[in-house]
Motif scaffolding. Structure first.
Motif, mmCIF file in Angstrom:
data_model
loop_
_atom_site.group_PDB
_atom_site.id
_atom_site.type_symbol
_atom_site.label_atom_id
_atom_site.label_comp_id
_atom_site.label_asym_id
_atom_site.label_seq_id
_atom_site.Cartn_x
_atom_site.Cartn_y
_atom_site.Cartn_z
ATOM 1 N N LEU A 29 26.534 104.468 -81.079
ATOM 2 C CA LEU A 29 26.029 105.416 -80.095
ATOM 3 C C LEU A 29 26.318 106.792 -80.664
ATOM 4 O O LEU A 29 27.351 106.996 -81.303
ATOM 5 C CB LEU A 29 26.759 105.255 -78.767
ATOM 6 C CG LEU A 29 26.368 104.045 -77.930
ATOM 7 C CD1 LEU A 29 27.391 103.810 -76.832
ATOM 8 C CD2 LEU A 29 24.993 104.253 -77.333
ATOM 9 N N LEU A 30 25.431 107.713 -80.461
ATOM 10 C CA LEU A 30 25.634 109.053 -81.004
ATOM 11 C C LEU A 30 26.953 109.616 -80.493
ATOM 12 O O LEU A 30 27.246 109.566 -79.304
ATOM 13 C CB LEU A 30 24.461 109.951 -80.642
ATOM 14 C CG LEU A 30 23.103 109.450 -81.155
ATOM 15 C CD1 LEU A 30 21.996 110.423 -80.774
ATOM 16 C CD2 LEU A 30 23.112 109.225 -82.648
ATOM 17 N N VAL A 87 19.174 103.701 -74.622
ATOM 18 C CA VAL A 87 20.185 104.550 -75.259
ATOM 19 C C VAL A 87 19.772 104.875 -76.694
ATOM 20 O O VAL A 87 19.054 104.131 -77.348
ATOM 21 C CB VAL A 87 21.603 103.926 -75.230
ATOM 22 C CG1 VAL A 87 22.070 103.694 -73.812
ATOM 23 C CG2 VAL A 87 21.677 102.677 -76.055
ATOM 24 N N PHE A 88 20.249 106.019 -77.162
ATOM 25 C CA PHE A 88 19.973 106.460 -78.527
ATOM 26 C C PHE A 88 21.139 106.095 -79.423
ATOM 27 O O PHE A 88 22.298 106.236 -79.022
ATOM 28 C CB PHE A 88 19.699 107.963 -78.557
ATOM 29 C CG PHE A 88 18.402 108.315 -77.890
ATOM 30 C CD1 PHE A 88 17.218 108.285 -78.605
ATOM 31 C CD2 PHE A 88 18.376 108.636 -76.547
ATOM 32 C CE1 PHE A 88 16.009 108.581 -77.985
ATOM 33 C CE2 PHE A 88 17.179 108.938 -75.917
ATOM 34 C CZ PHE A 88 15.996 108.908 -76.640
ATOM 35 N N GLU A 114 22.449 105.533 -83.849
ATOM 36 C CA GLU A 114 22.226 105.835 -85.259
ATOM 37 C C GLU A 114 22.491 104.548 -86.037
ATOM 38 O O GLU A 114 23.522 103.906 -85.839
ATOM 39 C CB GLU A 114 23.164 106.932 -85.729
ATOM 40 C CG GLU A 114 22.916 107.347 -87.162
ATOM 41 C CD GLU A 114 23.810 108.496 -87.572
ATOM 42 O OE1 GLU A 114 23.332 109.640 -87.528
ATOM 43 O OE2 GLU A 114 24.984 108.229 -87.892
ATOM 44 N N LYS A 135 18.116 107.761 -86.784
ATOM 45 C CA LYS A 135 18.212 107.791 -85.329
ATOM 46 C C LYS A 135 17.193 106.789 -84.772
ATOM 47 O O LYS A 135 16.119 106.601 -85.316
ATOM 48 C CB LYS A 135 17.901 109.184 -84.798
ATOM 49 C CG LYS A 135 18.782 110.274 -85.381
ATOM 50 C CD LYS A 135 19.928 110.585 -84.484
ATOM 51 C CE LYS A 135 20.702 111.810 -84.897
ATOM 52 N NZ LYS A 135 21.388 111.746 -86.155
ATOM 53 N N ALA A 136 17.571 106.142 -83.666
ATOM 54 C CA ALA A 136 16.711 105.134 -83.061
ATOM 55 C C ALA A 136 16.997 105.051 -81.565
ATOM 56 O O ALA A 136 17.988 105.585 -81.081
ATOM 57 C CB ALA A 136 16.955 103.778 -83.720
ATOM 58 N N ARG A 137 16.106 104.349 -80.852
ATOM 59 C CA ARG A 137 16.276 104.118 -79.412
ATOM 60 C C ARG A 137 16.250 102.613 -79.178
ATOM 61 O O ARG A 137 15.371 101.910 -79.677
ATOM 62 C CB ARG A 137 15.150 104.785 -78.618
ATOM 63 C CG ARG A 137 15.276 104.595 -77.104
ATOM 64 C CD ARG A 137 14.211 105.370 -76.340
ATOM 65 N NE ARG A 137 12.863 105.104 -76.775
ATOM 66 C CZ ARG A 137 12.105 104.102 -76.322
ATOM 67 N NH1 ARG A 137 12.583 103.250 -75.441
ATOM 68 N NH2 ARG A 137 10.885 103.950 -76.761
ATOM 69 N N VAL A 182 15.397 97.887 -81.778
ATOM 70 C CA VAL A 182 15.407 99.343 -81.742
ATOM 71 C C VAL A 182 14.130 99.890 -82.351
ATOM 72 O O VAL A 182 13.550 99.299 -83.256
ATOM 73 C CB VAL A 182 16.633 99.962 -82.450
ATOM 74 C CG1 VAL A 182 17.920 99.450 -81.857
ATOM 75 C CG2 VAL A 182 16.611 99.735 -83.929
ATOM 76 N N LYS A 183 13.695 101.003 -81.821
ATOM 77 C CA LYS A 183 12.549 101.738 -82.347
ATOM 78 C C LYS A 183 13.100 102.918 -83.123
ATOM 79 O O LYS A 183 13.842 103.739 -82.578
ATOM 80 C CB LYS A 183 11.653 102.224 -81.225
ATOM 81 C CG LYS A 183 10.450 102.983 -81.726
ATOM 82 C CD LYS A 183 9.514 103.375 -80.615
ATOM 83 C CE LYS A 183 8.302 104.073 -81.204
ATOM 84 N NZ LYS A 183 7.334 104.400 -80.184
ATOM 85 N N LEU A 189 13.210 106.478 -84.771
ATOM 86 C CA LEU A 189 12.616 107.748 -84.363
ATOM 87 C C LEU A 189 12.055 108.519 -85.567
ATOM 88 O O LEU A 189 11.469 109.571 -85.393
ATOM 89 C CB LEU A 189 13.655 108.602 -83.624
ATOM 90 C CG LEU A 189 14.209 107.941 -82.359
ATOM 91 C CD1 LEU A 189 15.227 108.849 -81.698
ATOM 92 C CD2 LEU A 189 13.090 107.577 -81.389
#
Length: 92
Positions: free
Chosen positions: A29-30, A59-60, A62, A72-74, A85-86, A88
């Protein structure tokens, strides 16, 4: 649709072919400490992996994989220790 899938996720978002892999990397998590992720498949726009972290959809994070800069991903879905995860941005 998976019950914990994030809004705005569709088959259109998953149009890129997936490559089956087994890659060990890290995810966090960031702003927190990294944990291990075992990536099972990857595409141009996302990946699916296994992690002990409890990461709800939306949630975002890394993701760090060998040979690539951290990305970075979601999280778009999460179910029984597996997450999708997608990305970014592109892996580079």
């Amino acid at each position: 649709m998976i019950a914990s899938e994030a809004p705005g996720t569709s088959a259109e978002d998953r149009r890129w072919p997936r490559q089956d892999v087994i890659l060990r990397g890290s995810i966090r998590l960031l702003g927190t400490r990294a944990s291990e992720i075992l990536v099972r498949n990857i595409s141009r726009t996302g990946l699916m992996g296994e992690t002990e972290l409890l990461l709800p959809a939306g949630v975002f994070v890394e993701v760090s994989l060998p040979g690539f800069q951290p990305a970075k991903a979601r999280v778009v879905w999460s179910e029984r220790g597996r997450i999708g995860v997608k990305l970014l941005g592109a892996l580079s």
